[in-house]
Scaffold this motif. Sequence first.
Motif, PDB file in Angstrom:
ATOM      1  N   ARG A   1      -6.623  -6.411  -2.021  1.00  0.00           N
ATOM      2  CA  ARG A   1      -6.166  -6.184  -3.961  1.00  0.00           C
ATOM      3  C   ARG A   1      -4.855  -6.885  -3.380  1.00  0.00           C
ATOM      4  O   ARG A   1      -4.228  -7.264  -3.995  1.00  0.00           O
ATOM      5  N   ALA A   2      -4.031  -7.124  -1.990  1.00  0.00           N
ATOM      6  CA  ALA A   2      -3.010  -7.766  -1.174  1.00  0.00           C
ATOM      7  C   ALA A   2      -3.334  -8.519  -1.511  1.00  0.00           C
ATOM      8  O   ALA A   2      -2.317  -9.366  -1.582  1.00  0.00           O
TER       9      ALA A   2
ATOM     10  N   GLY B   1      -7.311  -2.852   0.668  1.00  0.00           N
ATOM     11  CA  GLY B   1      -6.239  -2.287   0.091  1.00  0.00           C
ATOM     12  C   GLY B   1      -5.636  -4.146   0.744  1.00  0.00           C
ATOM     13  O   GLY B   1      -5.230  -4.369  -0.360  1.00  0.00           O
TER      14      GLY B   1
ATOM     15  N   GLU C   1      -0.433  -1.915 -15.712  1.00  0.00           N
ATOM     16  CA  GLU C   1       0.957  -2.677 -15.932  1.00  0.00           C
ATOM     17  C   GLU C   1       0.815  -3.649 -17.013  1.00  0.00           C
ATOM     18  O   GLU C   1       0.973  -4.072 -17.651  1.00  0.00           O
ATOM     19  N   THR C   2       0.041  -3.863 -15.767  1.00  0.00           N
ATOM     20  CA  THR C   2      -0.597  -6.046 -16.795  1.00  0.00           C
ATOM     21  C   THR C   2      -1.922  -5.701 -17.494  1.00  0.00           C
ATOM     22  O   THR C   2      -2.041  -7.325 -17.736  1.00  0.00           O
TER      23      THR C   2
ATOM     24  N   GLN D   1      -1.873   6.334  -9.249  1.00  0.00           N
ATOM     25  CA  GLN D   1      -0.761   4.996  -8.555  1.00  0.00           C
ATOM     26  C   GLN D   1      -0.820   4.114  -9.195  1.00  0.00           C
ATOM     27  O   GLN D   1      -0.982   2.612  -9.520  1.00  0.00           O
ATOM     28  N   ALA D   2      -1.963   3.939  -7.793  1.00  0.00           N
ATOM     29  CA  ALA D   2      -2.195   2.066  -8.018  1.00  0.00           C
ATOM     30  C   ALA D   2      -3.474   1.626  -9.586  1.00  0.00           C
ATOM     31  O   ALA D   2      -3.013   0.552 -10.207  1.00  0.00           O
TER      32      ALA D   2
ATOM     33  N   THR E   1      -3.576  10.876  -6.366  1.00  0.00           N
ATOM     34  CA  THR E   1      -1.559  11.066  -6.844  1.00  0.00           C
ATOM     35  C   THR E   1      -1.860   9.226  -6.466  1.00  0.00           C
ATOM     36  O   THR E   1      -2.138   8.238  -7.240  1.00  0.00           O
ATOM     37  N   ALA E   2      -2.157   8.624  -5.439  1.00  0.00           N
ATOM     38  CA  ALA E   2      -2.398   7.085  -4.780  1.00  0.00           C
ATOM     39  C   ALA E   2      -3.173   6.805  -5.512  1.00  0.00           C
ATOM     40  O   ALA E   2      -3.112   5.520  -6.108  1.00  0.00           O
TER      41      ALA E   2
ATOM     42  N   SER F   1       2.110   1.862  -3.508  1.00  0.00           N
ATOM     43  CA  SER F   1       0.856   2.573  -3.957  1.00  0.00           C
ATOM     44  C   SER F   1       0.446   4.009  -4.004  1.00  0.00           C
ATOM     45  O   SER F   1      -0.212   4.732  -4.237  1.00  0.00           O
TER      46      SER F   1
ATOM     47  N   LEU G   1      -2.371   2.550 -12.130  1.00  0.00           N
ATOM     48  CA  LEU G   1      -1.235   2.420 -13.277  1.00  0.00           C
ATOM     49  C   LEU G   1      -0.948   1.287 -13.457  1.00  0.00           C
ATOM     50  O   LEU G   1      -0.268   0.765 -14.311  1.00  0.00           O
ATOM     51  N   THR G   2      -0.710   0.742 -11.695  1.00  0.00           N
ATOM     52  CA  THR G   2      -0.304  -0.603 -11.594  1.00  0.00           C
ATOM     53  C   THR G   2      -0.528  -1.495 -12.439  1.00  0.00           C
ATOM     54  O   THR G   2      -0.259  -2.251 -13.041  1.00  0.00           O
TER      55      THR G   2
ATOM     56  N   GLN H   1       0.956  -1.329  -0.497  1.00  0.00           N
ATOM     57  CA  GLN H   1       0.155   0.019  -0.392  1.00  0.00           C
ATOM     58  C   GLN H   1       1.168   0.933   0.000  1.00  0.00           C
ATOM     59  O   GLN H   1       0.703   2.165  -0.497  1.00  0.00           O
TER      60      GLN H   1
ATOM     61  N   PHE I   1     -10.454  -0.334  -5.631  1.00  0.00           N
ATOM     62  CA  PHE I   1      -9.614   0.512  -4.710  1.00  0.00           C
ATOM     63  C   PHE I   1      -9.178   1.709  -4.594  1.00  0.00           C
ATOM     64  O   PHE I   1      -8.830   3.040  -4.140  1.00  0.00           O
TER      65      PHE I   1
ATOM     66  N   ARG J   1      -3.829 -10.946  -5.861  1.00  0.00           N
ATOM     67  CA  ARG J   1      -3.231  -9.485  -7.125  1.00  0.00           C
ATOM     68  C   ARG J   1      -4.186  -9.832  -8.816  1.00  0.00           C
ATOM     69  O   ARG J   1      -4.094  -8.584  -9.038  1.00  0.00           O
ATOM     70  N   ASP J   2      -4.562 -10.468  -8.823  1.00  0.00           N
ATOM     71  CA  ASP J   2      -5.310 -11.262 -10.196  1.00  0.00           C
ATOM     72  C   ASP J   2      -5.707 -10.270 -10.320  1.00  0.00           C
ATOM     73  O   ASP J   2      -6.398 -10.671 -11.267  1.00  0.00           O
TER      74      ASP J   2
END
Lengths: 436, 381
Positions: free
Chosen positions: B80-81, B77, B115-116, B108-109, B104-105, A296, B111-112, A293, B93, B84-85
């Motif tokens: 999600r942890a 969160g 990626e996949t 980022q979440a 911002t967060a 992120s 954008l992560t 977290q 989240f 993760r798939d």
Amino acid sequence: MKRLTALSVQQLRLRENQLFLALTIVVGILAGLAAVLFTLAIEWASRLFFGIDPTAARLFLVPIAVSLAAGIMLARVFPEARGSGIPQTEAAFHLDGGVIPARVPIGKFLMGVLCIGGGHSVGREGPSVQIGAGVASVVGQWVPLPPERLKALVPVGAAGALAAAFNTPVAAVIFALEEVIGDMNAPLLGSTVVASVASVMVERSILGNEPLFRVPPYQLVHPAELAAYGLLGILGGVLAIIFCKSLLALRGAFLRMPARTRALQPAMGGVAMGAILIAVPQVMGVGYEYVDQALSGGLALRVLVLLCLVKLVATLISYASGNAGGVFAPSLFIGAMAGAAVGTLVNQYAPFPTAAPGAYALVGMGALFAGIVRAPLTSVFMIFEITQDYEILVPLMVANLLAFWISKRYQPVPLYRALLRQDGIELPHAPEIRPV
Amino acid sequence: MSEGSWYPSSFTLSRFVHREIIVLVILVGAAIAGFIVTKASADAARELRVRDARTWHARGMAHLEAGRLDEAIEALGRARALDRDEREYHLAFGRALAAAGNTTAARQALLTLRETHPEDPGVNFGLAEVEASSGRVPEAVRFYQSALHGAWEPERLDDRRRLRVRLIEYLIAEDMPSRATAQLLLLEADLPAEAGPRLEAARLFLAAGDPSRALDLYRRVLESDPQSAEAHTGAGRAAFAMGDFAAARRHLGRGGSHDADVEEMRELAQAALAADPLEVRLSPAERRRRLAAGVSHLSGAVAACLARVPQARPALADHEAALRAAAQPSAARTFADPEAFESGVALVARAAAAMPDACGPPDVTTRAWRLIGRARAGQLQ
């Protein structure tokens, strides 16, 4: 007929190098399996002890009960299973000719599961290294291997276990050379690479090829950001010194207590840990979901600062009181929180464009690891491998070097050596390793 | 020890196979058994994680709906942890973070996750919403478009249309009517036969400043459903925006809406139709009468305003003089001349448009003259 028989025997008989290569692969696989099983067992234990949403009573009582049981076993059955396992592995390699009794990996596995699954703020990677090294040593003794080979098998097992624990084959090899052997030019490079690859193949075929943390692609947004990363490196160094000195002081205090209290010391830590968990349950166990977290950017500044400080205190208590578990994971946790906190501030107040706080969390992890474990190369490769992101390498190296330098300047004896010294064990300055 | 060997040859297990080989075989067997056990444990642990993640997700969504954002972020969160798939957990989240104002967060979440899942419409849409909420217009538009161009399953094409509608609404809100119209043309090409999407597209054309296409779409809806109140009201609005007050009055009347703005539009359309000297099928005398009435009304309104608000004089002085001159009987007679007539209409329309806010809210006739001026702008130049 006699000649034929002699030929068969000759053919079937493996030559020394071939046998060592085969054992390296087998040890890599076994160490990898042990590390994966250890991780899963901790997960099961944690779920069993705490359930999905633990009550305050559970949070308080479980660490006490678990530490009480672990304390008795650590005092009477598995005295070598206290703490991280890395200093013990180094000692076994440098001083005991690589001989590790079979009860050590077994005890470490059981005690590690109990203590980490029971909520103590310690990591699973150090114990994994000791379990891997122990498995390697037991295999070597069983074959049996000659002394030089037996000794050489210890870092091979350690590398295999660490590679599987973190899914970081390269960092594991470097760690084995940098920390366990203490010589980056050691001739064991080939063996550790083979074991590491075998171990990671096993680990990936069981758990899949997933990096430990999924992070978005971070990069250096503005050259001036390097100054911010430098500040983070300095903070990492300072936190590392605070951590190391406090840990040694607190552990020293526990060691000075009467010997008859030894079995109860982990439970003392359990009481303190239980009280902490009621207030801040996020510091329980390994805590990688919160690191995720922080990476992120999903945590507020006050939460980041709180978690950073409480995790530091919780780890000092858990480790110093003699519970089984390492400092790898806590150093990554503390570093991620400190880094994300710095990143949040930089994001808000810097007069130049900056990367997201997650990038700072990533660099913070590396900086703390370099400062506490004092293995800067391992740190760089580990962060690279667990995130599979190389865009952030330059800031990471800057912060790592600063943290490493500050830590070395104000805490000349590395943490693992200092821990051994507290136990009355002195490692040789220049490791004596004959080419294998 | 035998020559060239490090291992003592006095083993007894077998004459043919040395001890180290047997040990290796046993170790390999142990490794295989260990692998099977570990794999089974890992699968069981994964199932448990997935189950726990589902529980945390359900809790997080409940917190999110109840507005307990901190709890929602914590729970989602964790979900999600643990799994993760599952992209839905990452999306939820990100949504929770965005709702808490932590763009911002949230970025980022997502954008992560991107990626996949680079072509996942949901992920790109989530990012677009985050960028839109933080005022990053170019990025938002880029992600909306990435979402539109993503990998859509055939059964989700309606969702894709709704996403394009969202983008158009965003472009209109960000004052980018030409880009909105470009998207509207793509939307129009893809419209299903039902009335709903056509009415929506017509509404958007109107909002994007293209009343002609809007009116066309409303009329197509009316061809299949002549009683559609919504289509009549929409067509009335479009006709009103185009300056076709007769059509506006007709459609708005049939629409039967009692919304304040529709009532007002209907009143203005009626007033414009009654005041417009250029309306078709009017006798020359009626045209002149309407112009004279307009001159007289505006002259009075300007004079009243100047008496009440002297500060308005710089803006209205010229208009006051021109209107006073046009109100003279001798000037009114010149309106028989087509050029003078058009100049007179333009004069009244300009004066109506020039009335400053300081004069107070304009009356219906003045507003009608403003509309006439806009609708007849081409004719009066």
